[in-house]
Design an enzyme around this catalytic site. Sequence first.
Site, PDB file in Angstrom:
ATOM      1  N   SER A  68     -53.773  21.415 -85.897  1.00 36.33           N
ATOM      2  CA  SER A  68     -52.421  21.155 -86.624  1.00 36.33           C
ATOM      3  C   SER A  68     -51.980  22.370 -86.980  1.00 36.33           C
ATOM      4  O   SER A  68     -52.453  23.579 -87.272  1.00 36.33           O
ATOM      5  CB  SER A  68     -52.875  20.274 -87.691  1.00 36.33           C
ATOM      6  N   GLN A  69     -50.531  22.143 -87.226  1.00 39.68           N
ATOM      7  CA  GLN A  69     -49.740  23.418 -87.738  1.00 39.68           C
ATOM      8  C   GLN A  69     -50.114  23.679 -89.101  1.00 39.68           C
ATOM      9  O   GLN A  69     -50.773  22.961 -89.800  1.00 39.68           O
ATOM     10  CB  GLN A  69     -48.094  22.647 -88.144  1.00 39.68           C
TER      11      GLN A  69
END
Length: 218
Positions: A68-69
Amino acid sequence: MAYKFTDNYREKGARKRLTELLKKKGIEDEQVLKAINKVPRHYFFDETFWAQAYKDIAFPIGAGQTISQPYTVAYQTQLLHIKRGDKVLEIGTGSGYQTCILLELGAKVYTIERQQALYERTVQVLPYMGYKPEFFLGDGSKGIADHAPYDKIIVTAGAPTVPDLLLKQLAVGGIMVIPVGNEHEQKMVTVLKVAENDYERVMFDTFRFVPLVGDKAW
């Protein structure tokens, strides 16, 4: 399997810059920012792609999944309001990066992953890094009932609704953070369990997660 990771001034400097960026983007929880600044995100990347590790972007990790970012990780974690000693269920181990952030905050983490290849890598890499959650391979949409109830539940994949089985595994007074929507975009939702069958839900910003997969998902 032997790993030869390095974490020198270049990576540490990149983490500091990433942390400063997340603060500018609205992450206010200092403990979350400290955790982001401490966990070496490049360990979750093939060495070929280390230059991408401290950009505020999601990145493919195989099996159709992404790491994930960092902003998303920090955003979800901040909404959980982790206290040291909290018992946390993580649905979707993925790369293990979010798991490490939770452990840095002092949580006791139970994490479940459906994809065997990802599971096998995290059970080797995370202990090598010094992180020791309770690992499970299986259908995250069903949670892990044997170890319920949990103080906090975090779902790292998009779901069409909040799975009832997960709500049942949340302790009274506990918080769940889950992205809810269609397969293209979701709203981040927090669910506070105020009583055994009474919940308060709050909807936050829009995100894009890979879909939650399982018998109780889509």
